[in-house]
Scaffold this motif. Structure first.
Motif, PDB file in Angstrom:
ATOM      1  N   GLU A  14     -70.881 -52.040  27.714  1.00  0.00           N
ATOM      2  CA  GLU A  14     -71.936 -52.684  27.440  1.00  0.00           C
ATOM      3  C   GLU A  14     -72.558 -53.571  28.623  1.00  0.00           C
ATOM      4  OE1 GLU A  14     -71.255 -55.312  24.205  1.00  0.00           O
ATOM      5  OE2 GLU A  14     -70.940 -53.570  22.904  1.00  0.00           O
ATOM      6  N   ALA A  15     -71.618 -54.083  29.741  1.00  0.00           N
ATOM      7  CA  ALA A  15     -71.929 -54.809  30.980  1.00  0.00           C
ATOM      8  C   ALA A  15     -72.448 -53.762  31.857  1.00  0.00           C
ATOM      9  CB  ALA A  15     -70.981 -55.720  31.213  1.00  0.00           C
ATOM     10  N   GLY A  16     -72.538 -52.482  31.886  1.00  0.00           N
ATOM     11  CA  GLY A  16     -72.845 -51.580  32.778  1.00  0.00           C
ATOM     12  C   GLY A  16     -71.936 -51.160  33.893  1.00  0.00           C
ATOM     13  N   ALA A  17     -70.564 -51.389  33.592  1.00  0.00           N
ATOM     14  CA  ALA A  17     -69.498 -51.054  34.291  1.00  0.00           C
ATOM     15  C   ALA A  17     -69.016 -49.744  34.311  1.00  0.00           C
ATOM     16  CB  ALA A  17     -68.158 -51.871  34.131  1.00  0.00           C
ATOM     17  N   LEU A  18     -68.679 -49.043  35.657  1.00  0.00           N
ATOM     18  CA  LEU A  18     -68.470 -47.657  35.781  1.00  0.00           C
ATOM     19  C   LEU A  18     -67.087 -47.310  35.107  1.00  0.00           C
ATOM     20  CD1 LEU A  18     -69.739 -47.063  39.275  1.00  0.00           C
ATOM     21  CD2 LEU A  18     -70.933 -46.183  37.071  1.00  0.00           C
ATOM     22  N   ARG A  51     -62.334 -41.020  21.708  1.00  0.00           N
ATOM     23  CA  ARG A  51     -61.586 -41.534  20.314  1.00  0.00           C
ATOM     24  C   ARG A  51     -62.491 -42.621  19.828  1.00  0.00           C
ATOM     25  NH1 ARG A  51     -55.472 -41.866  22.680  1.00  0.00           N
ATOM     26  NH2 ARG A  51     -55.084 -39.708  22.906  1.00  0.00           N
ATOM     27  N   GLU A  52     -62.972 -43.728  20.479  1.00  0.00           N
ATOM     28  CA  GLU A  52     -63.604 -44.607  19.627  1.00  0.00           C
ATOM     29  C   GLU A  52     -65.299 -44.373  19.342  1.00  0.00           C
ATOM     30  OE1 GLU A  52     -62.587 -47.630  18.714  1.00  0.00           O
ATOM     31  OE2 GLU A  52     -60.388 -46.780  19.155  1.00  0.00           O
ATOM     32  N   GLY A  53     -65.547 -43.179  19.660  1.00  0.00           N
ATOM     33  CA  GLY A  53     -66.900 -42.782  19.740  1.00  0.00           C
ATOM     34  C   GLY A  53     -67.962 -43.671  20.288  1.00  0.00           C
ATOM     35  N   VAL A  54     -67.510 -44.155  21.464  1.00  0.00           N
ATOM     36  CA  VAL A  54     -68.323 -44.821  22.586  1.00  0.00           C
ATOM     37  C   VAL A  54     -68.729 -43.920  23.638  1.00  0.00           C
ATOM     38  CG1 VAL A  54     -68.397 -46.714  24.204  1.00  0.00           C
ATOM     39  CG2 VAL A  54     -66.928 -46.964  21.948  1.00  0.00           C
ATOM     40  N   ARG A  55     -70.090 -44.017  24.075  1.00  0.00           N
ATOM     41  CA  ARG A  55     -70.492 -43.272  25.159  1.00  0.00           C
ATOM     42  C   ARG A  55     -70.425 -44.077  26.291  1.00  0.00           C
ATOM     43  NH1 ARG A  55     -75.393 -43.333  27.397  1.00  0.00           N
ATOM     44  NH2 ARG A  55     -75.844 -41.253  28.516  1.00  0.00           N
ATOM     45  N   LEU A  56     -69.859 -43.224  27.344  1.00  0.00           N
ATOM     46  CA  LEU A  56     -69.684 -43.924  28.858  1.00  0.00           C
ATOM     47  C   LEU A  56     -71.099 -43.884  29.539  1.00  0.00           C
ATOM     48  CD1 LEU A  56     -66.235 -42.799  29.709  1.00  0.00           C
ATOM     49  CD2 LEU A  56     -66.886 -45.001  29.366  1.00  0.00           C
ATOM     50  N   MET A  57     -71.465 -44.751  30.182  1.00  0.00           N
ATOM     51  CA  MET A  57     -72.692 -44.744  30.968  1.00  0.00           C
ATOM     52  C   MET A  57     -72.574 -43.604  32.251  1.00  0.00           C
ATOM     53  SD  MET A  57     -74.230 -48.556  31.102  1.00  0.00           S
ATOM     54  CE  MET A  57     -74.297 -49.432  29.717  1.00  0.00           C
ATOM     55  N   LYS A  97     -78.930 -49.103  36.346  1.00  0.00           N
ATOM     56  CA  LYS A  97     -80.027 -49.736  35.905  1.00  0.00           C
ATOM     57  C   LYS A  97     -79.700 -50.917  34.956  1.00  0.00           C
ATOM     58  CE  LYS A  97     -82.651 -45.420  35.755  1.00  0.00           C
ATOM     59  NZ  LYS A  97     -83.152 -44.634  34.963  1.00  0.00           N
ATOM     60  N   CYS A  98     -78.677 -51.012  34.359  1.00  0.00           N
ATOM     61  CA  CYS A  98     -78.044 -51.892  33.331  1.00  0.00           C
ATOM     62  C   CYS A  98     -77.682 -53.183  34.383  1.00  0.00           C
ATOM     63  CB  CYS A  98     -77.018 -51.398  32.577  1.00  0.00           C
ATOM     64  SG  CYS A  98     -76.202 -52.814  31.603  1.00  0.00           S
ATOM     65  N   ARG A  99     -76.799 -52.950  35.307  1.00  0.00           N
ATOM     66  CA  ARG A  99     -76.597 -54.030  36.285  1.00  0.00           C
ATOM     67  C   ARG A  99     -77.618 -54.606  36.814  1.00  0.00           C
ATOM     68  NH1 ARG A  99     -72.823 -50.187  37.693  1.00  0.00           N
ATOM     69  NH2 ARG A  99     -73.712 -49.961  39.702  1.00  0.00           N
ATOM     70  N   ALA A 100     -78.958 -53.917  37.151  1.00  0.00           N
ATOM     71  CA  ALA A 100     -79.983 -54.391  37.944  1.00  0.00           C
ATOM     72  C   ALA A 100     -80.910 -55.392  37.091  1.00  0.00           C
ATOM     73  CB  ALA A 100     -80.981 -53.140  38.324  1.00  0.00           C
ATOM     74  N   LYS A 101     -80.579 -55.433  35.708  1.00  0.00           N
ATOM     75  CA  LYS A 101     -81.306 -56.214  34.863  1.00  0.00           C
ATOM     76  C   LYS A 101     -80.696 -57.624  35.239  1.00  0.00           C
ATOM     77  CE  LYS A 101     -82.132 -52.889  31.367  1.00  0.00           C
ATOM     78  NZ  LYS A 101     -81.969 -52.303  30.127  1.00  0.00           N
ATOM     79  N   ASP A 102     -79.808 -57.839  35.609  1.00  0.00           N
ATOM     80  CA  ASP A 102     -78.931 -59.153  35.770  1.00  0.00           C
ATOM     81  C   ASP A 102     -79.361 -59.791  37.147  1.00  0.00           C
ATOM     82  OD1 ASP A 102     -77.161 -61.577  35.684  1.00  0.00           O
ATOM     83  OD2 ASP A 102     -75.733 -60.246  36.751  1.00  0.00           O
ATOM     84  N   PRO A 103     -80.210 -60.874  36.967  1.00  0.00           N
ATOM     85  CA  PRO A 103     -80.754 -61.776  38.207  1.00  0.00           C
ATOM     86  C   PRO A 103     -79.568 -61.761  39.216  1.00  0.00           C
ATOM     87  CG  PRO A 103     -81.538 -62.592  36.206  1.00  0.00           C
ATOM     88  CD  PRO A 103     -80.467 -61.662  35.913  1.00  0.00           C
ATOM     89  N   GLY A 104     -78.491 -62.051  38.791  1.00  0.00           N
ATOM     90  CA  GLY A 104     -77.397 -62.537  39.724  1.00  0.00           C
ATOM     91  C   GLY A 104     -76.996 -61.161  40.460  1.00  0.00           C
ATOM     92  N   GLU A 105     -76.928 -60.099  39.756  1.00  0.00           N
ATOM     93  CA  GLU A 105     -76.613 -58.926  40.542  1.00  0.00           C
ATOM     94  C   GLU A 105     -77.686 -58.273  41.178  1.00  0.00           C
ATOM     95  OE1 GLU A 105     -73.853 -55.642  40.898  1.00  0.00           O
ATOM     96  OE2 GLU A 105     -73.652 -57.568  40.245  1.00  0.00           O
TER      97      GLU A 105
END
Length: 125
Positions: A16-20, A41-47, A54-62
């Motif tokens: 969710e935080a945008g980690a690879l 197995r968990e049904g979670v889609r990896l980015m 793009k997800c990390r770029a939303k964070d001003p600190g990043e």
């Protein structure tokens, strides 16, 4: 590390935080292949790499951290070639050394003009 509820929860938070995938695997202490299996197995889609960026770029600190790294990289190139700026993005990679040479000898405007001329000549053939 085995597949535990804590490890799965940590994986989901990192996704969710945008980690690879490789970053998640390193953080949890497993292989990237394990992370891919767990996510499936968990049904979670990896980015994808671009989605994570793009997800990390939303964070001003990043964003500020990335800008600082980019600035430092640009300064290193300037020092290496003795330029007042780095080679523009429109200069083809095979002509970047020519641009740098012209810019050092005659200035950036002359270098840009010469590279444009060289590109036009190459396209005319």
């Amino acid at each position: 590390m085995k597949r535990t509820p804590e490890a799965i929860a940590r994986m989901k938070r990192l996704i969710e935080a945008g980690a690879l995938t490789s970053t998640i695997a390193r953080d949890i202490g497993v292989s990237p292949a394990s992370i891919i299996k767990w996510a499936k197995r968990e049904g979670v889609r990896l980015m994808t790499r671009s989605e994570a960026g793009k997800c990390r770029a939303k964070d001003p600190g990043e964003r500020s951290r990335l800008a600082e790294l980019s600035r430092r990289g640009g300064e290193a190139l300037k020092r290496k070639w003795g330029l007042s700026s780095i080679v523009p993005h429109w200069v083809p990679s095979d002509l970047s050394d020519d641009y740098a040479d012209f810019a050092v000898l005659y200035g950036e405007e002359c270098a840009a003009s010469r590279i444009r001329q060289m590109k036009a000549e190459a396209l005319a053939c």
